[in-house]
Write an enzyme that holds these catalytic residues in place. Structure first.
Site, PDB file in Angstrom:
ATOM      1  N   GLU A 364      48.405 -51.168  48.558  1.00  0.00           N
ATOM      2  CA  GLU A 364      48.738 -49.754  48.858  1.00  0.00           C
ATOM      3  C   GLU A 364      49.924 -49.640  49.808  1.00  0.00           C
ATOM      4  O   GLU A 364      49.948 -48.825  50.728  1.00  0.00           O
ATOM      5  CB  GLU A 364      47.495 -49.009  49.366  1.00  0.00           C
ATOM      6  CG  GLU A 364      46.433 -48.960  48.286  1.00  0.00           C
ATOM      7  CD  GLU A 364      45.309 -47.990  48.524  1.00  0.00           C
ATOM      8  OE1 GLU A 364      45.499 -47.009  49.257  1.00  0.00           O
ATOM      9  OE2 GLU A 364      44.233 -48.207  47.938  1.00  0.00           O
TER      10      GLU A 364
HETATM   11  C1  LIG Z   1      44.830 -57.281  44.297  1.00  0.00           C
HETATM   12  C2  LIG Z   1      45.809 -56.161  44.146  1.00  0.00           C
HETATM   13  C3  LIG Z   1      45.358 -54.914  43.730  1.00  0.00           C
HETATM   14  C4  LIG Z   1      46.267 -53.850  43.569  1.00  0.00           C
HETATM   15  N1  LIG Z   1      45.796 -52.636  43.120  1.00  0.00           N
HETATM   16  C5  LIG Z   1      46.689 -51.663  42.795  1.00  0.00           C
HETATM   17  C6  LIG Z   1      46.257 -50.447  42.166  1.00  0.00           C
HETATM   18  O1  LIG Z   1      45.064 -50.214  41.978  1.00  0.00           O
HETATM   19  N2  LIG Z   1      47.198 -49.563  41.750  1.00  0.00           N
HETATM   20  C7  LIG Z   1      48.535 -49.765  41.944  1.00  0.00           C
HETATM   21  O2  LIG Z   1      49.330 -48.928  41.541  1.00  0.00           O
HETATM   22  N3  LIG Z   1      48.976 -50.894  42.557  1.00  0.00           N
HETATM   23  C8  LIG Z   1      48.101 -51.845  42.989  1.00  0.00           C
HETATM   24  N4  LIG Z   1      48.531 -53.010  43.600  1.00  0.00           N
HETATM   25  C9  LIG Z   1      49.973 -53.211  43.781  1.00  0.00           C
HETATM   26  C10 LIG Z   1      50.414 -53.217  45.241  1.00  0.00           C
HETATM   27  O3  LIG Z   1      50.432 -51.914  45.728  1.00  0.00           O
HETATM   28  C11 LIG Z   1      51.804 -53.912  45.263  1.00  0.00           C
HETATM   29  O4  LIG Z   1      51.549 -55.292  45.063  1.00  0.00           O
HETATM   30  C12 LIG Z   1      52.534 -53.680  46.558  1.00  0.00           C
HETATM   31  O5  LIG Z   1      52.938 -52.334  46.666  1.00  0.00           O
HETATM   32  C13 LIG Z   1      53.782 -54.583  46.679  1.00  0.00           C
HETATM   33  O6  LIG Z   1      54.555 -54.572  45.510  1.00  0.00           O
HETATM   34  P1  LIG Z   1      55.012 -55.968  44.858  1.00  0.00           P
HETATM   35  O7  LIG Z   1      53.804 -56.816  44.730  1.00  0.00           O
HETATM   36  O8  LIG Z   1      55.774 -55.668  43.639  1.00  0.00           O
HETATM   37  O9  LIG Z   1      55.953 -56.651  45.946  1.00  0.00           O
HETATM   38  P2  LIG Z   1      57.505 -56.333  46.172  1.00  0.00           P
HETATM   39  O10 LIG Z   1      57.748 -54.890  46.266  1.00  0.00           O
HETATM   40  O11 LIG Z   1      58.296 -57.109  45.167  1.00  0.00           O
HETATM   41  O12 LIG Z   1      57.727 -56.972  47.609  1.00  0.00           O
HETATM   42  C14 LIG Z   1      57.956 -58.370  47.843  1.00  0.00           C
HETATM   43  C15 LIG Z   1      58.230 -58.541  49.333  1.00  0.00           C
HETATM   44  O13 LIG Z   1      59.427 -57.816  49.711  1.00  0.00           O
HETATM   45  C16 LIG Z   1      59.126 -56.920  50.771  1.00  0.00           C
HETATM   46  N5  LIG Z   1      59.936 -55.706  50.640  1.00  0.00           N
HETATM   47  C17 LIG Z   1      60.193 -54.996  49.513  1.00  0.00           C
HETATM   48  N6  LIG Z   1      60.975 -53.952  49.773  1.00  0.00           N
HETATM   49  C18 LIG Z   1      61.221 -53.967  51.118  1.00  0.00           C
HETATM   50  C19 LIG Z   1      61.949 -53.154  52.007  1.00  0.00           C
HETATM   51  N7  LIG Z   1      62.587 -52.031  51.609  1.00  0.00           N
HETATM   52  N8  LIG Z   1      61.994 -53.489  53.318  1.00  0.00           N
HETATM   53  C20 LIG Z   1      61.322 -54.586  53.755  1.00  0.00           C
HETATM   54  N9  LIG Z   1      60.612 -55.406  52.963  1.00  0.00           N
HETATM   55  C21 LIG Z   1      60.550 -55.101  51.653  1.00  0.00           C
HETATM   56  C22 LIG Z   1      57.633 -56.623  50.631  1.00  0.00           C
HETATM   57  O14 LIG Z   1      57.085 -56.165  51.848  1.00  0.00           O
HETATM   58  C23 LIG Z   1      57.111 -57.995  50.206  1.00  0.00           C
HETATM   59  O15 LIG Z   1      56.934 -58.802  51.337  1.00  0.00           O
HETATM   60  C24 LIG Z   1      47.642 -54.057  43.824  1.00  0.00           C
HETATM   61  C25 LIG Z   1      48.084 -55.320  44.263  1.00  0.00           C
HETATM   62  C26 LIG Z   1      47.193 -56.362  44.431  1.00  0.00           C
HETATM   63  C27 LIG Z   1      47.716 -57.700  44.896  1.00  0.00           C
END
Ligand SMILES: Cc1cc2nc3c(=O)[nH]c(=O)nc-3n(C[C@H](O)[C@H](O)[C@H](O)COP(=O)(O)OP(=O)(O)OC[C@H]3O[C@@H](n4cnc5c(N)ncnc54)[C@H](O)[C@@H]3O)c2cc1C
Length: 387
Positions: A364
């Site tokens: 989230e």
């Molecule tokens: C078990 C699990 C359940 C989930 N359930 C749901 C759900 O029910 N519904 C849903 O919609 N999503 C869900 N998610 C998705 C979750 O919200 C995302 O994984 C999360 O928002 C991060 O996105 P990403 O994994 O694509 O990482 P990315 O956005 O690719 O980020 C990779 C890294 O870069 C950093 N980063 C990215 N942009 C910036 C910035 N501007 N400044 C600083 N750092 C940055 C991040 O903090 C992270 O460390 C779930 C994820 C998991 C692992």
């Protein structure tokens, strides 16, 4: 200012604790090991009113405040973090969104069933290429007569496999950024809608997280939530409350880890003394307790601000999520250290707690994104500088 829990808060705490001990604890290790979704426990949560805690009684909910929700979540996460994740999505993402933004038809037809647990909900914003940058989505809903035709792929959906109803964010207008995003209620039974295989995860293994595929899924226009283009704002506002749920889960897992450490450090002897006699461990336990108390107060303050519609609620929810989940991870990690080698094996609970707590720093909105939200709001000259 009154920091005391009300009688209602104490009652839900007791009920949630008893439910967790009686219904979740006996099989929690088996479910974690074999990735078994807790079907019977979810049905019992529904009977107790735990799937629509904050929903108005008129729509089948328990009509309680967000502090009650944090208390129940914490008690359940202490015992079974995967069960608490399932509960949090239905409550603070799906039911809260429909309570706030749904119209009367949507509340009657969908919210009533979701809050009573007759149907289970999921919330689908993320896509393979758009996580933190959530508005960069590709899923598209094309208007056609009285329906929208939905195409695309979503991922990371908690309850993706076991839910009946999914709130889906999709583009309805291209090339206008987040203003082109709309939210829909999509039923699993709709033709062309499928969920993928559950992801193989480090923790919260008995909750399911899947991809969702939409292949020309026809969604009736009555299932559009709010107006076209409102979707991103709806999702962001909903995530404020979602983050309170995530923070509460981290608190619960960490409290269980601290409790286990207190017990273990009095029982385990080295150098002819209980290890609790060593100041190094006493200081760890003192710091764990101090930080947990601080984090809990912050979460309850954010919950209060959310319920009172405070203009700073988004900042407080982001701060509570960031702080409580970082504290949660640190406390679990320190608790593992208190257990020495026994913290690293499955006979003791720390191995599972450390795996389960980690995701809360990502879910989230990552904790880096929480800092972005907090800083942007603190530094903004005016409310119009932020979404
Ligand atoms: C078990 C699990 C359940 C989930 N359930 C749901 C759900 O029910 N519904 C849903 O919609 N999503 C869900 N998610 C998705 C979750 O919200 C995302 O994984 C999360 O928002 C991060 O996105 P990403 O994994 O694509 O990482 P990315 O956005 O690719 O980020 C990779 C890294 O870069 C950093 N980063 C990215 N942009 C910036 C910035 N501007 N400044 C600083 N750092 C940055 C991040 O903090 C992270 O460390 C779930 C994820 C998991 C692992």
């Amino acid at each position: 200012m009154n920091f005391e829990l009300t009688q209602e808060h104490r009652l839900i705490q007791k009920t949630a604790k008893e439910f967790a001990q009686n219904e979740l604890l006996p099989e929690v290790l088996k479910r974690d090991e074999s990735k078994i979704w807790p079907k019977e426990a979810v049905a019992k949560m529904a009977d107790l009113g735990f799937l629509g805690i904050m929903v108005d009684e008129k729509y089948g909910g328990s009509g309680m405040d967000t502090i009650s929700y944090t208390i129940a979540m914490e008690e359940i996460a202490k015992v079974d973090a995967a069960a608490s994740v399932i509960m949090s999505v239905n409550n603070s993402l799906v039911c809260s969104l429909l309570s706030k933004f749904g119209d009367e038809f949507q509340k009657e037809i969908f919210l009533k069933k979701l809050s009573k647990g007759e149907k289970l909900g999921a919330f689908s914003l993320s896509e393979p290429q758009s996580g933190s940058d959530a508005s960069n989505m590709l899923t598209f809903a094309k208007k056609e007569n009285d329906s929208y035709i939905l195409n695309g792929t979503k991922n990371w959906v908690t309850n993706g496999k076991n839910s009946d109803i999914v709130i889906v964010a999709a583009l309805t207008t291209k090339d206008v950024g987040h203003k082109g995003i709309s939210c829909f209620i999509v039923e699993k039974s709709f033709d062309g809608f499928e969920s993928g295989k559950p992801e193989k995860k480090l923790g919260i293994r008995s909750s399911d997280t899947t991809e969702l595929y939409f292949d020309n899924v026809r969604v009736p226009k009555e299932n559009l939530i709010g107006e076209e283009g409102d979707g991103f704002k709806i999702c962001l506002e909903t995530l404020d409350g979602g983050r309170i749920g995530i923070a509460s889960q981290a608190l619960g897992i960490a409290q269980a880890s601290l409790d286990a450490s207190i017990k273990y450090s009095k029982e385990r002897k080295q150098f002819n003394k209980p290890i609790a006699a060593f100041q190094a461990l006493q200081f760890k336990i003192a710091d764990m307790n101090t930080e947990l108390v601080a984090a809990r107060q912050m979460v309850r303050l954010a919950a209060f601000k959310l319920d009172t519609g405070d203009s700073e609620k988004t900042t407080y929810c982001a701060m509570a999520k960031r702080y409580a989940t970082d504290v949660g991870f640190n406390v679990c990690n320190e608790a593992l250290q208190v257990h020495g080698g026994y913290g690293y094996i499955k006979e003791y609970p720390l191995e599972r707690h450390v795996r389960d707590v980690r995701v809360h720093q990502i879910l989230e909105g990552t904790n880096e994104i929480m800092r972005v939200i907090i800083a942007r709001r603190i530094l903004a000259e005016s409310a119009s500088d932020v979404l």
